[in-house]
Write an enzyme that holds these catalytic residues in place. Structure first.
Site, short mmCIF file in Angstrom:
data_model
loop_
_atom_site.label_atom_id
_atom_site.label_comp_id
_atom_site.label_asym_id
_atom_site.label_seq_id
_atom_site.Cartn_x
_atom_site.Cartn_y
_atom_site.Cartn_z
N HIS A 163 -16.39 -5.40 0.70
CA HIS A 163 -16.53 -6.85 0.74
C HIS A 163 -17.25 -7.30 -0.51
O HIS A 163 -18.14 -6.61 -1.00
CB HIS A 163 -17.33 -7.30 1.97
CG HIS A 163 -17.14 -8.74 2.27
ND1 HIS A 163 -17.88 -9.72 1.66
CD2 HIS A 163 -16.24 -9.37 3.06
CE1 HIS A 163 -17.46 -10.89 2.09
NE2 HIS A 163 -16.47 -10.71 2.94
N ASP B 212 -12.03 -7.16 9.21
CA ASP B 212 -10.62 -6.89 9.50
C ASP B 212 -10.36 -5.47 9.98
O ASP B 212 -9.24 -5.16 10.41
CB ASP B 212 -9.77 -7.15 8.25
CG ASP B 212 -9.70 -8.62 7.92
OD1 ASP B 212 -9.70 -9.42 8.87
OD2 ASP B 212 -9.67 -8.96 6.73
N1 CMC Z 1 -10.91 1.07 -0.81
C1 CMC Z 1 -11.15 1.85 -1.90
N2 CMC Z 1 -11.86 1.47 -2.95
C2 CMC Z 1 -12.37 0.24 -2.93
C3 CMC Z 1 -12.16 -0.64 -1.84
C4 CMC Z 1 -11.40 -0.18 -0.75
N3 CMC Z 1 -11.17 -0.95 0.29
N4 CMC Z 1 -12.78 -1.81 -2.08
C5 CMC Z 1 -13.36 -1.68 -3.27
N5 CMC Z 1 -13.12 -0.44 -3.79
C6 CMC Z 1 -13.65 0.12 -5.06
C7 CMC Z 1 -12.89 -0.41 -6.26
O1 CMC Z 1 -11.81 0.43 -6.58
C8 CMC Z 1 -13.98 -0.39 -7.28
O2 CMC Z 1 -14.19 0.96 -7.70
P1 CMC Z 1 -14.13 1.36 -9.26
O3 CMC Z 1 -15.30 0.69 -9.88
O4 CMC Z 1 -14.19 2.86 -9.27
O5 CMC Z 1 -12.81 0.84 -9.75
C9 CMC Z 1 -15.24 -0.79 -6.54
O6 CMC Z 1 -14.98 -0.34 -5.19
C10 CMC Z 1 -15.52 -2.29 -6.55
O7 CMC Z 1 -14.35 -2.97 -6.09
P2 CMC Z 1 -13.90 -4.44 -6.50
O8 CMC Z 1 -12.43 -4.54 -6.33
O9 CMC Z 1 -14.48 -4.80 -7.82
O10 CMC Z 1 -14.65 -5.27 -5.39
P3 CMC Z 1 -14.39 -6.82 -5.08
O11 CMC Z 1 -15.67 -7.39 -4.68
O12 CMC Z 1 -13.65 -7.46 -6.20
O13 CMC Z 1 -13.36 -6.74 -3.85
C11 CMC Z 1 -12.45 -6.64 -1.68
C12 CMC Z 1 -13.69 -6.98 -2.54
C13 CMC Z 1 -12.72 -7.05 -0.25
C14 CMC Z 1 -11.25 -7.43 -2.23
C15 CMC Z 1 -12.19 -5.13 -1.79
O14 CMC Z 1 -13.27 -4.39 -1.26
C16 CMC Z 1 -10.87 -4.73 -1.10
O15 CMC Z 1 -9.82 -4.77 -1.75
N6 CMC Z 1 -10.92 -4.30 0.21
C17 CMC Z 1 -9.71 -4.00 0.93
C18 CMC Z 1 -9.06 -5.28 1.44
C19 CMC Z 1 -9.83 -5.91 2.58
O16 CMC Z 1 -10.21 -5.23 3.52
N7 CMC Z 1 -10.03 -7.22 2.50
C20 CMC Z 1 -10.68 -8.00 3.57
C21 CMC Z 1 -12.01 -8.49 3.14
S1 CMC Z 1 -12.99 -9.18 4.48
C22 CMC Z 1 -12.08 -10.51 5.13
C23 CMC Z 1 -11.55 -11.45 4.13
O17 CMC Z 1 -12.21 -11.80 3.16
O18 CMC Z 1 -10.44 -11.89 4.34
#
Ligand code: CMC
Length: 391
Positions: free
Chosen positions: A270, A327
């Site tokens: 998140h 989720d």
């Molecule tokens: N699985 C694997 N690696 C992950 C994940 C994940 N779910 N989420 C983040 N990472 C890694 C990402 O690859 C990165 O690592 P590195 O620096 O080695 O490349 C690091 O963690 C930081 O990730 P980010 O993409 O910069 O983080 P963000 O704050 O931009 O993204 C997020 C937040 C929720 C989009 C992301 O965690 C994600 O894609 N999660 C999966 C989708 C999900 O479950 N979304 C629902 C969120 S809660 C309800 C809502 O908002 O709708």
């Protein structure tokens, strides 16, 4: 460029002051108008939380009755709106139907176009809260080829939605109270989450003084994406894939860690919560409870539990502070209730609607400037036009 600061994904930019939702990502705190989410989910109802978010205070018994009553008088869709569903293809994604129909509502209500007219805003608020469940139910009915059922306003808000979704004219239908309670709770947990992608979209569109229907329709489209609301459906598809590949959780996690084909552990991580998502805690308990009470044994739940356990003990996820989010378990509950996977994000939209409305109204009331981010230009320097025959 000197003047502008680069902030990719607005990770560190506050665009608004807001008094609606307080969120502390380190401590895992979420409060609507000061009230902890745990108390609202445990003791309140969805419509009560909706009133709280929109009006700032918990309603008195009379205010809540009036609110319910007013919403129940607006649940019908105009017959011409109903006919839209004849035109959509049967395999249309329900989120596309939802956003299209919501957008089209502004064509039916000419008294909805002035964001500064309090009466208009009030009516649009009530119409949206009342009609979104009807639209959602019709999107589902369309996809399975069953007749669209009229709302029954002697039923409660949740019961009415379940009836329009699952009843058929030839059979008596009564919603299971276990399902009603669980859905009510899930909607409360989704009702607001400060400046997330869809809410920011609603604000950005609304900041141009576009009407509430137009702004909410944009929010629904933003919610659709797999990194936002679409994640609840993606989680289920991921669990099914793991099951179909023989249930090897570790092999899947290795794929995620090696970033093979950009695979992520859906339902984990998140932008703001870096220790735990308080909603996920409540939902995990609810999942156990609902599946138990409904007598559903779901092997996908077993896979989810194992995935969670392994991921929480794995350095990759620990270092990046990745925890289950709202989720991760919600889809398993929706599935046990009988909803198809592509309806999960629609349920999220019904839940998030009061939050979107509250933010739109707060922004309009505060006289915010139009939203207009800056950029860091990285394109070509000036160059001269080359005639077509010389290229
Ligand atoms: N699985 C694997 N690696 C992950 C994940 C994940 N779910 N989420 C983040 N990472 C890694 C990402 O690859 C990165 O690592 P590195 O620096 O080695 O490349 C690091 O963690 C930081 O990730 P980010 O993409 O910069 O983080 P963000 O704050 O931009 O993204 C997020 C937040 C929720 C989009 C992301 O965690 C994600 O894609 N999660 C999966 C989708 C999900 O479950 N979304 C629902 C969120 S809660 C309800 C809502 O908002 O709708």
């Amino acid at each position: 460029t000197g003047l502008v600061t680069m902030d990719s994904g607005y990770g560190n930019t506050a665009a608004y002051k807001s008094a609606i939702t307080y969120l502390d990502g380190e401590k895992g705190i979420l409060r609507y108008r000061g009230y902890p989410i745990e108390q609202l989910a445990e003791r309140g109802s969805f419509l009560e939380s909706a009133y709280l978010l929109i009006h700032g205070e918990l309603p008195t018994a009379t205010q809540l009755d009036d609110f319910r009553e007013e919403i129940s008088r607006h649940t019908l869709l105009h017959e011409d709106v109903k006919r839209f569903f004849d035109g959509f293809p049967r395999d249309a994604h329900p989120m596309a139907m939802l956003s299209s129909v919501v957008s089209a509502l502004s064509t039916f209500y000419q008294d909805s176009h002035n964001p500064f007219d309090e009466r208009q805003v009030h009516l649009s608020t009530i119409r949206l809260l009342a009609k979104l469940p009807t639209i959602a139910a019709y999107a589902y009915k369309k996809s399975i080829g069953q007749p669209l059922l009229y709302p029954d306003n002697s039923l409660g808000f949740i019961e009415n939605f379940l009836m329009m979704t699952f009843a058929v004219p030839s059979e008596r239908f009564e919603a299971d109270p276990v399902v009603v309670d669980a859905l009510d709770k899930l909607l409360i947990l989704h009702a607001d989450h400060e400046q997330n992608c869809s809410t920011s979209t609603v604000r950005l569109v609304g900041s141009s003084q576009a009407n509430l229907f137009a702004s909410i329709s944009a929010g629904i489209n933003a919610l659709w994406g797999p990194l936002h609301g679409g994640a609840n459906a993606e989680v289920l598809e991921m669990l099914e894939r793991i099951r179909n590949d023989g249930g090897d959780v570790d092999a899947f996690l290795n794929k995620v860690k090696n970033k093979e084909d950009g695979v992520r552990l859906m339902g984990f991580g998140h932008r703001v919560y870096k220790n735990f998502d308080p909603r996920a805690k409540i939902i995990k308990t609810a999942a156990d409870d609902v599946l138990g009470k409904l007598g559903v044994k779901d092997e996908l739940l077993e896979i989810a539990l194992k995935l969670e356990e392994r991921a929480l003990a794995d350095d990759y996820f620990v270092e990046r502070k990745l925890y289950p989010n709202v989720d991760f378990y919600s889809g398993l509950i929706y599935r046990a209730m009988g909803f198809p996977t592509n309806a999960f994000t629609v349920l999220f939209a019904i839940g998030r609607l009061p939050g979107w409305i509250a933010h739109w109204r707060e922004m309009i009331a505060s006289g915010s400037r139009i939203g207009r981010p800056r950029q860091v230009y990285v394109g070509e320097e000036q160059r001269d036009y080359v005639p077509l025959d010389q290229r």
